[in-house]
Design a protein around this motif. Sequence first.
Motif, PDB file in Angstrom:
ATOM      1  N   VAL A  84      -2.324  -3.942   4.966  1.00  0.00           N
ATOM      2  CA  VAL A  84      -2.564  -3.181   3.597  1.00  0.00           C
ATOM      3  C   VAL A  84      -1.314  -3.180   2.647  1.00  0.00           C
ATOM      4  O   VAL A  84      -1.641  -3.231   1.525  1.00  0.00           O
ATOM      5  N   ARG A 110      -7.772   4.460   6.388  1.00  0.00           N
ATOM      6  CA  ARG A 110      -7.141   4.694   5.140  1.00  0.00           C
ATOM      7  C   ARG A 110      -6.095   5.712   5.190  1.00  0.00           C
ATOM      8  O   ARG A 110      -4.750   5.689   4.736  1.00  0.00           O
ATOM      9  N   SER A 115      -2.972   4.936   2.700  1.00  0.00           N
ATOM     10  CA  SER A 115      -3.216   4.327   1.518  1.00  0.00           C
ATOM     11  C   SER A 115      -4.151   5.115   0.472  1.00  0.00           C
ATOM     12  O   SER A 115      -4.700   5.910   0.722  1.00  0.00           O
ATOM     13  N   VAL A 124     -10.917  -3.399  -0.080  1.00  0.00           N
ATOM     14  CA  VAL A 124     -10.960  -3.457   1.477  1.00  0.00           C
ATOM     15  C   VAL A 124     -12.219  -3.622   2.013  1.00  0.00           C
ATOM     16  O   VAL A 124     -12.997  -2.690   1.862  1.00  0.00           O
TER      17      VAL A 124
END
Length: 233
Positions: A84, A110, A115, A124
């Motif tokens: 990420v 996440r 993020s 993603v």
Amino acid sequence: MAMSRTDPDDQSAQSPRNGLLSRRGRLRRFVRVSILVCLIIIGAVFGGFLWFADSVASMRPPRATKADAIIVLTGGYLRIDQAVGLLRDGVGKRLLISGVNPSTTRAQIRKMTQSSSDLFTCCVDMGYQAVDTIGNANEAAKWINDHGYTSVVVVTNNYHMHRSLHELRSTSPDTNFIAYPVINSDLARTNWFSNPDVVRTMIAEYMKFVLAAVRDLTGLGKGNGLRNGSSNV
């Protein structure tokens, strides 16, 4: 001139003896050749392991790289976190997280990687079908083909990288895969061979790598590594 004659009893006694000696000679040659072959195989396996271990220990992430996309093979928090981070830094335009547990949600990953929701929404993809490294490669192959990517950064642990690249290149031979190893500890600066856990991991991964190569040469025992027989990313 007198002619020498061979006693028939001597001939009958020598024939079985000669046959026995001949069989023993062939047996000795067979044993010597078998031992030599075993020593060659053992030497090749041991030499291959030394190459594998040295290669893994010396792996480093590339200082600067750029690709169409990024693939991370699940198996540890650091893998996903670093992948990420690469996406956030613009190393690739899109990220595939391959081999996600069906019970794990996008929101959980996440949150785990801290993020933004915008990054996950736009860039993603979650792959839920792969159950092993072969499945990762098949799941990735479909994703790569669907998006038309030609260069992909591969994120996984250093000890897992050789086998991962082998499977990925087998399913997507036209794609340029760039290794980005995740390094939990600096094996090159430590006596890793004195750590039983590291040695076991190295040996296990090396044997899996060798078996994967043998399997591809023989074409035997290779499944698709997917939960439902197809990769829906």
